[in-house]
Design a protein around this motif. Structure first.
Motif, PDB file in Angstrom:
ATOM      1  N   HIS A  43       3.148  -0.168  21.696  1.00  0.00           N
ATOM      2  CA  HIS A  43       3.826   0.292  22.904  1.00  0.00           C
ATOM      3  C   HIS A  43       3.331   1.669  23.346  1.00  0.00           C
ATOM      4  CE1 HIS A  43       6.514  -3.097  22.427  1.00  0.00           C
ATOM      5  NE2 HIS A  43       6.744  -2.717  21.180  1.00  0.00           N
ATOM      6  N   GLY A  44       2.285   2.151  22.697  1.00  0.00           N
ATOM      7  CA  GLY A  44       1.709   3.442  23.055  1.00  0.00           C
ATOM      8  C   GLY A  44       2.426   4.647  22.461  1.00  0.00           C
ATOM      9  N   ARG A  45       3.398   4.399  21.579  1.00  0.00           N
ATOM     10  CA  ARG A  45       4.118   5.508  20.938  1.00  0.00           C
ATOM     11  C   ARG A  45       3.285   6.052  19.790  1.00  0.00           C
ATOM     12  NH1 ARG A  45       9.362   1.787  20.563  1.00  0.00           N
ATOM     13  NH2 ARG A  45       7.847   0.814  19.201  1.00  0.00           N
ATOM     14  N   PRO A  46       3.321   7.387  19.570  1.00  0.00           N
ATOM     15  CA  PRO A  46       2.552   7.953  18.458  1.00  0.00           C
ATOM     16  C   PRO A  46       3.085   7.471  17.112  1.00  0.00           C
ATOM     17  CG  PRO A  46       3.811   9.669  19.590  1.00  0.00           C
ATOM     18  CD  PRO A  46       4.038   8.399  20.323  1.00  0.00           C
ATOM     19  N   MET A  47       2.160   7.243  16.183  1.00  0.00           N
ATOM     20  CA  MET A  47       2.489   6.808  14.826  1.00  0.00           C
ATOM     21  C   MET A  47       1.630   7.593  13.854  1.00  0.00           C
ATOM     22  SD  MET A  47       4.688   4.288  15.136  1.00  0.00           S
ATOM     23  CE  MET A  47       4.686   3.533  13.547  1.00  0.00           C
ATOM     24  N   VAL A  48       2.128   7.774  12.644  1.00  0.00           N
ATOM     25  CA  VAL A  48       1.354   8.407  11.583  1.00  0.00           C
ATOM     26  C   VAL A  48       1.252   7.412  10.429  1.00  0.00           C
ATOM     27  CG1 VAL A  48       1.317  10.280   9.888  1.00  0.00           C
ATOM     28  CG2 VAL A  48       2.026  10.740  12.237  1.00  0.00           C
ATOM     29  N   TYR A  49       0.045   7.257   9.909  1.00  0.00           N
ATOM     30  CA  TYR A  49      -0.201   6.338   8.805  1.00  0.00           C
ATOM     31  C   TYR A  49      -0.624   7.135   7.568  1.00  0.00           C
ATOM     32  CZ  TYR A  49       0.006   2.655  12.241  1.00  0.00           C
ATOM     33  OH  TYR A  49       0.434   1.800  13.219  1.00  0.00           O
ATOM     34  N   ILE A  50       0.007   6.837   6.445  1.00  0.00           N
ATOM     35  CA  ILE A  50      -0.371   7.418   5.166  1.00  0.00           C
ATOM     36  C   ILE A  50      -1.174   6.350   4.443  1.00  0.00           C
ATOM     37  CG2 ILE A  50       0.461   8.345   2.972  1.00  0.00           C
ATOM     38  CD1 ILE A  50       2.994   9.248   4.510  1.00  0.00           C
ATOM     39  N   ALA A  51      -2.415   6.694   4.105  1.00  0.00           N
ATOM     40  CA  ALA A  51      -3.348   5.700   3.573  1.00  0.00           C
ATOM     41  C   ALA A  51      -3.515   5.807   2.068  1.00  0.00           C
ATOM     42  CB  ALA A  51      -4.711   5.884   4.239  1.00  0.00           C
ATOM     43  N   GLU A  52      -3.902   4.695   1.488  1.00  0.00           N
ATOM     44  CA  GLU A  52      -4.302   4.653   0.085  1.00  0.00           C
ATOM     45  C   GLU A  52      -5.697   5.273  -0.030  1.00  0.00           C
ATOM     46  OE1 GLU A  52      -4.788   1.288  -3.403  1.00  0.00           O
ATOM     47  OE2 GLU A  52      -4.777   0.676  -1.321  1.00  0.00           O
ATOM     48  N   SER A  53      -6.024   5.772  -1.202  1.00  0.00           N
ATOM     49  CA  SER A  53      -7.334   6.365  -1.470  1.00  0.00           C
ATOM     50  C   SER A  53      -8.446   5.372  -1.136  1.00  0.00           C
ATOM     51  CB  SER A  53      -7.408   6.753  -2.945  1.00  0.00           C
ATOM     52  OG  SER A  53      -8.717   7.064  -3.309  1.00  0.00           O
ATOM     53  N   PRO A  54      -9.577   5.866  -0.603  1.00  0.00           N
ATOM     54  CA  PRO A  54     -10.705   4.959  -0.335  1.00  0.00           C
ATOM     55  C   PRO A  54     -11.199   4.245  -1.596  1.00  0.00           C
ATOM     56  CG  PRO A  54     -11.086   7.090   0.695  1.00  0.00           C
ATOM     57  CD  PRO A  54      -9.859   7.229  -0.164  1.00  0.00           C
ATOM     58  N   GLU A  55     -10.988   4.870  -2.756  1.00  0.00           N
ATOM     59  CA  GLU A  55     -11.383   4.227  -4.012  1.00  0.00           C
ATOM     60  C   GLU A  55     -10.365   3.173  -4.437  1.00  0.00           C
ATOM     61  OE1 GLU A  55     -11.059   7.781  -4.052  1.00  0.00           O
ATOM     62  OE2 GLU A  55     -13.124   7.958  -3.400  1.00  0.00           O
ATOM     63  N   ALA A  56      -9.260   3.063  -3.707  1.00  0.00           N
ATOM     64  CA  ALA A  56      -8.180   2.123  -4.036  1.00  0.00           C
ATOM     65  C   ALA A  56      -7.764   2.285  -5.493  1.00  0.00           C
ATOM     66  CB  ALA A  56      -8.583   0.686  -3.722  1.00  0.00           C
ATOM     67  N   GLU A  57      -7.598   3.536  -5.899  1.00  0.00           N
ATOM     68  CA  GLU A  57      -7.272   3.815  -7.295  1.00  0.00           C
ATOM     69  C   GLU A  57      -5.810   3.503  -7.577  1.00  0.00           C
ATOM     70  OE1 GLU A  57      -7.825   7.282 -10.634  1.00  0.00           O
ATOM     71  OE2 GLU A  57      -8.353   7.694  -8.566  1.00  0.00           O
ATOM     72  N   GLN A  58      -5.614   2.600  -8.485  1.00  0.00           N
ATOM     73  CA  GLN A  58      -4.269   2.183  -8.896  1.00  0.00           C
ATOM     74  C   GLN A  58      -3.991   2.782 -10.267  1.00  0.00           C
ATOM     75  OE1 GLN A  58      -3.048  -1.945  -8.189  1.00  0.00           O
ATOM     76  NE2 GLN A  58      -2.735  -2.046 -10.382  1.00  0.00           N
ATOM     77  N   PHE A  59      -2.832   3.405 -10.402  1.00  0.00           N
ATOM     78  CA  PHE A  59      -2.492   4.075 -11.649  1.00  0.00           C
ATOM     79  C   PHE A  59      -1.713   3.203 -12.605  1.00  0.00           C
ATOM     80  CE2 PHE A  59      -3.388   7.546  -8.830  1.00  0.00           C
ATOM     81  CZ  PHE A  59      -4.168   8.356  -9.628  1.00  0.00           C
ATOM     82  N   GLY A  60      -1.403   2.003 -12.217  1.00  0.00           N
ATOM     83  CA  GLY A  60      -0.649   1.130 -13.099  1.00  0.00           C
ATOM     84  C   GLY A  60       0.768   0.942 -12.606  1.00  0.00           C
ATOM     85  N   PRO A  61       1.596   0.338 -13.440  1.00  0.00           N
ATOM     86  CA  PRO A  61       2.962   0.032 -13.033  1.00  0.00           C
ATOM     87  C   PRO A  61       3.747   1.280 -12.667  1.00  0.00           C
ATOM     88  CG  PRO A  61       2.405  -1.103 -15.075  1.00  0.00           C
ATOM     89  CD  PRO A  61       1.294  -0.148 -14.787  1.00  0.00           C
ATOM     90  N   LEU A  62       4.583   1.126 -11.678  1.00  0.00           N
ATOM     91  CA  LEU A  62       5.493   2.185 -11.273  1.00  0.00           C
ATOM     92  C   LEU A  62       6.501   2.411 -12.389  1.00  0.00           C
ATOM     93  CD1 LEU A  62       5.833   3.718  -8.564  1.00  0.00           C
ATOM     94  CD2 LEU A  62       7.584   2.054  -7.982  1.00  0.00           C
ATOM     95  N   PRO A  63       6.839   3.664 -12.716  1.00  0.00           N
ATOM     96  CA  PRO A  63       7.847   3.877 -13.749  1.00  0.00           C
ATOM     97  C   PRO A  63       9.140   3.133 -13.386  1.00  0.00           C
ATOM     98  CG  PRO A  63       6.780   5.942 -13.199  1.00  0.00           C
ATOM     99  CD  PRO A  63       6.299   4.925 -12.202  1.00  0.00           C
ATOM    100  N   PRO A  64       9.759   2.436 -14.340  1.00  0.00           N
ATOM    101  CA  PRO A  64      10.964   1.658 -14.038  1.00  0.00           C
ATOM    102  C   PRO A  64      12.053   2.476 -13.336  1.00  0.00           C
ATOM    103  CG  PRO A  64      10.193   1.119 -16.226  1.00  0.00           C
ATOM    104  CD  PRO A  64       9.353   2.265 -15.737  1.00  0.00           C
ATOM    105  N   ALA A  65      12.226   3.736 -13.696  1.00  0.00           N
ATOM    106  CA  ALA A  65      13.265   4.556 -13.063  1.00  0.00           C
ATOM    107  C   ALA A  65      12.995   4.735 -11.572  1.00  0.00           C
ATOM    108  CB  ALA A  65      13.365   5.914 -13.751  1.00  0.00           C
TER     109      ALA A  65
END
Length: 93
Positions: A43-65
């Protein structure tokens, strides 16, 4: 959530604390942030995108808490342990 909401939420943390992106509530994983970009939506409204690293580095499972705090899963208690029987030598019987 707006940019102001994110700034307010992050303002309570030390500026040198690493930030991670938590994604996929059904298989919660932590990823390295890669950048922030501005664009417009359909609709032409401004948006901001937070991107994942270009290396797509995954650190593993999210801490359960963290997954619990995000309401992606409920608190999980360890299953109750049952008392184990004592093992004794058979003495040939």
């Amino acid at each position: 959530m707006t940019v102001g909401d994110i700034i307010d939420a992050l303002s309570v943390f030390d500026r040198d604390t690493p930030a991670r992106l938590a994604i996929n509530p059904f298989f919660p994983m932590a990823h390295r942030l890669g950048g922030v970009e501005e664009s417009v939506d359909e609709h032409g409204r401004p948006m901001v995108y937070i991107a994942e690293s270009p290396e797509a580095e995954q650190f593993g499972p999210l801490p359960p808490a963290v997954a619990v705090a995000l309401a992606w899963q409920g608190p999980v208690d360890a299953p109750p342990r049952r008392r184990r029987g004592v093992t004794r030598p058979n003495d040939g019987h």
